[in-house]
Design a protein around this motif. Sequence first.
Motif, PDB file in Angstrom:
ATOM      1  N   ILE A   6       0.827  -1.210   0.000  1.00  0.00           N
ATOM      2  CA  ILE A   6       0.000   0.000   0.000  1.00  0.00           C
ATOM      3  C   ILE A   6       0.859   1.256   0.000  1.00  0.00           C
ATOM      4  O   ILE A   6       0.615   2.176  -0.784  1.00  0.00           O
ATOM      5  N   LYS A   7       1.864   1.296   0.848  1.00  0.00           N
ATOM      6  CA  LYS A   7       2.704   2.493   0.932  1.00  0.00           C
ATOM      7  C   LYS A   7       3.390   2.776  -0.412  1.00  0.00           C
ATOM      8  O   LYS A   7       3.439   3.918  -0.857  1.00  0.00           O
ATOM      9  N   VAL A   8       3.894   1.733  -1.052  1.00  0.00           N
ATOM     10  CA  VAL A   8       4.553   1.876  -2.354  1.00  0.00           C
ATOM     11  C   VAL A   8       3.562   2.372  -3.405  1.00  0.00           C
ATOM     12  O   VAL A   8       3.857   3.305  -4.168  1.00  0.00           O
ATOM     13  N   LEU A   9       2.387   1.760  -3.448  1.00  0.00           N
ATOM     14  CA  LEU A   9       1.374   2.153  -4.431  1.00  0.00           C
ATOM     15  C   LEU A   9       0.896   3.586  -4.194  1.00  0.00           C
ATOM     16  O   LEU A   9       0.656   4.328  -5.148  1.00  0.00           O
ATOM     17  N   ARG A  10       0.775   3.979  -2.931  1.00  0.00           N
ATOM     18  CA  ARG A  10       0.405   5.371  -2.633  1.00  0.00           C
ATOM     19  C   ARG A  10       1.473   6.325  -3.128  1.00  0.00           C
ATOM     20  O   ARG A  10       1.174   7.356  -3.737  1.00  0.00           O
ATOM     21  N   GLU A  12       3.640   5.917  -5.516  1.00  0.00           N
ATOM     22  CA  GLU A  12       3.637   5.979  -6.977  1.00  0.00           C
ATOM     23  C   GLU A  12       2.584   6.954  -7.497  1.00  0.00           C
ATOM     24  O   GLU A  12       2.750   7.549  -8.559  1.00  0.00           O
ATOM     25  N   ARG A  13       1.515   7.106  -6.734  1.00  0.00           N
ATOM     26  CA  ARG A  13       0.412   7.994  -7.148  1.00  0.00           C
ATOM     27  C   ARG A  13       0.450   9.343  -6.435  1.00  0.00           C
ATOM     28  O   ARG A  13      -0.400  10.177  -6.641  1.00  0.00           O
ATOM     29  N   ASP A  14       1.415   9.502  -5.541  1.00  0.00           N
ATOM     30  CA  ASP A  14       1.549  10.718  -4.743  1.00  0.00           C
ATOM     31  C   ASP A  14       0.299  10.971  -3.903  1.00  0.00           C
ATOM     32  O   ASP A  14      -0.175  12.097  -3.794  1.00  0.00           O
ATOM     33  N   TRP A  15      -0.240   9.907  -3.305  1.00  0.00           N
ATOM     34  CA  TRP A  15      -1.413   9.994  -2.445  1.00  0.00           C
ATOM     35  C   TRP A  15      -0.973   9.932  -0.993  1.00  0.00           C
ATOM     36  O   TRP A  15      -0.088   9.165  -0.629  1.00  0.00           O
ATOM     37  N   THR A  16      -1.622  10.706  -0.153  1.00  0.00           N
ATOM     38  CA  THR A  16      -1.410  10.604   1.291  1.00  0.00           C
ATOM     39  C   THR A  16      -2.282   9.464   1.831  1.00  0.00           C
ATOM     40  O   THR A  16      -3.177   8.969   1.134  1.00  0.00           O
ATOM     41  N   GLN A  17      -2.040   9.107   3.073  1.00  0.00           N
ATOM     42  CA  GLN A  17      -2.901   8.109   3.721  1.00  0.00           C
ATOM     43  C   GLN A  17      -4.332   8.626   3.784  1.00  0.00           C
ATOM     44  O   GLN A  17      -5.280   7.868   3.593  1.00  0.00           O
ATOM     45  N   GLU A  18      -4.468   9.910   4.042  1.00  0.00           N
ATOM     46  CA  GLU A  18      -5.794  10.523   4.117  1.00  0.00           C
ATOM     47  C   GLU A  18      -6.524  10.434   2.780  1.00  0.00           C
ATOM     48  O   GLU A  18      -7.719  10.119   2.730  1.00  0.00           O
ATOM     49  N   GLU A  19      -5.812  10.710   1.684  1.00  0.00           N
ATOM     50  CA  GLU A  19      -6.434  10.635   0.350  1.00  0.00           C
ATOM     51  C   GLU A  19      -6.901   9.214   0.040  1.00  0.00           C
ATOM     52  O   GLU A  19      -8.015   9.023  -0.456  1.00  0.00           O
ATOM     53  N   LEU A  20      -6.051   8.242   0.322  1.00  0.00           N
ATOM     54  CA  LEU A  20      -6.445   6.856   0.075  1.00  0.00           C
ATOM     55  C   LEU A  20      -7.638   6.488   0.937  1.00  0.00           C
ATOM     56  O   LEU A  20      -8.589   5.858   0.455  1.00  0.00           O
ATOM     57  N   ALA A  21      -7.603   6.872   2.190  1.00  0.00           N
ATOM     58  CA  ALA A  21      -8.712   6.566   3.098  1.00  0.00           C
ATOM     59  C   ALA A  21     -10.029   7.113   2.561  1.00  0.00           C
ATOM     60  O   ALA A  21     -11.050   6.405   2.559  1.00  0.00           O
ATOM     61  N   LYS A  22     -10.024   8.350   2.085  1.00  0.00           N
ATOM     62  CA  LYS A  22     -11.245   8.958   1.528  1.00  0.00           C
ATOM     63  C   LYS A  22     -11.715   8.215   0.289  1.00  0.00           C
ATOM     64  O   LYS A  22     -12.911   7.986   0.109  1.00  0.00           O
ATOM     65  N   ARG A  23     -10.772   7.830  -0.570  1.00  0.00           N
ATOM     66  CA  ARG A  23     -11.133   7.114  -1.799  1.00  0.00           C
ATOM     67  C   ARG A  23     -11.725   5.737  -1.499  1.00  0.00           C
ATOM     68  O   ARG A  23     -12.609   5.265  -2.205  1.00  0.00           O
ATOM     69  N   VAL A  24     -11.222   5.102  -0.442  1.00  0.00           N
ATOM     70  CA  VAL A  24     -11.679   3.759  -0.076  1.00  0.00           C
ATOM     71  C   VAL A  24     -12.922   3.824   0.818  1.00  0.00           C
ATOM     72  O   VAL A  24     -13.729   2.903   0.840  1.00  0.00           O
ATOM     73  N   GLY A  25     -13.064   4.920   1.565  1.00  0.00           N
ATOM     74  CA  GLY A  25     -14.214   5.075   2.450  1.00  0.00           C
ATOM     75  C   GLY A  25     -13.975   4.540   3.846  1.00  0.00           C
ATOM     76  O   GLY A  25     -14.891   4.038   4.504  1.00  0.00           O
ATOM     77  N   VAL A  26     -12.709   4.654   4.295  1.00  0.00           N
ATOM     78  CA  VAL A  26     -12.361   4.239   5.655  1.00  0.00           C
ATOM     79  C   VAL A  26     -11.611   5.383   6.324  1.00  0.00           C
ATOM     80  O   VAL A  26     -11.306   6.396   5.692  1.00  0.00           O
ATOM     81  N   GLN A  48     -11.414  -3.686  -2.155  1.00  0.00           N
ATOM     82  CA  GLN A  48     -11.729  -2.271  -2.347  1.00  0.00           C
ATOM     83  C   GLN A  48     -10.447  -1.449  -2.505  1.00  0.00           C
ATOM     84  O   GLN A  48     -10.372  -0.556  -3.351  1.00  0.00           O
ATOM     85  N   ILE A  49      -9.441  -1.748  -1.720  1.00  0.00           N
ATOM     86  CA  ILE A  49      -8.156  -1.047  -1.819  1.00  0.00           C
ATOM     87  C   ILE A  49      -7.527  -1.316  -3.176  1.00  0.00           C
ATOM     88  O   ILE A  49      -7.081  -0.391  -3.866  1.00  0.00           O
ATOM     89  N   ALA A  50      -7.503  -2.587  -3.586  1.00  0.00           N
ATOM     90  CA  ALA A  50      -6.928  -2.947  -4.885  1.00  0.00           C
ATOM     91  C   ALA A  50      -7.673  -2.247  -6.014  1.00  0.00           C
ATOM     92  O   ALA A  50      -7.053  -1.705  -6.941  1.00  0.00           O
ATOM     93  N   GLU A  51      -8.991  -2.229  -5.941  1.00  0.00           N
ATOM     94  CA  GLU A  51      -9.803  -1.578  -6.974  1.00  0.00           C
ATOM     95  C   GLU A  51      -9.513  -0.081  -7.035  1.00  0.00           C
ATOM     96  O   GLU A  51      -9.421   0.511  -8.107  1.00  0.00           O
ATOM     97  N   THR A  52      -9.329   0.524  -5.881  1.00  0.00           N
ATOM     98  CA  THR A  52      -9.022   1.955  -5.821  1.00  0.00           C
ATOM     99  C   THR A  52      -7.696   2.258  -6.513  1.00  0.00           C
ATOM    100  O   THR A  52      -7.563   3.266  -7.201  1.00  0.00           O
ATOM    101  N   PHE A  53      -6.724   1.361  -6.350  1.00  0.00           N
ATOM    102  CA  PHE A  53      -5.439   1.521  -7.024  1.00  0.00           C
ATOM    103  C   PHE A  53      -5.511   1.114  -8.493  1.00  0.00           C
ATOM    104  O   PHE A  53      -4.592   1.392  -9.259  1.00  0.00           O
TER     105      PHE A  53
END
Length: 67
Positions: A6-10, A12-26, A48-53
């Motif tokens: 997850i950290k690597v994939l974030r 690569e996309r320049d996403w924060t933990q907060e951004e990923l959380a919002k996209r996933v809904g957690v 859901q995480i995989a789909e978001t990425f």
Amino acid sequence: MIKNRIKVLRAERDWTQEELAKRVGVSRQAIISVEKYKYTPSLELAFQIAETFGVDITDVFEKVKED
């Protein structure tokens, strides 16, 4: 143990933990816990995480044997 990228994939996309959380809904805390192996996500959350990425679940999560 279930390892994740997850950290690597974030990064690569320049996403924060907060951004990923919002996209996933957690919460951000949920993402932190999964990244740090303090919490194993449910199957639904893992997909859901995989789909978001936009990748297969096996590109995010991998089961490894513990010695």
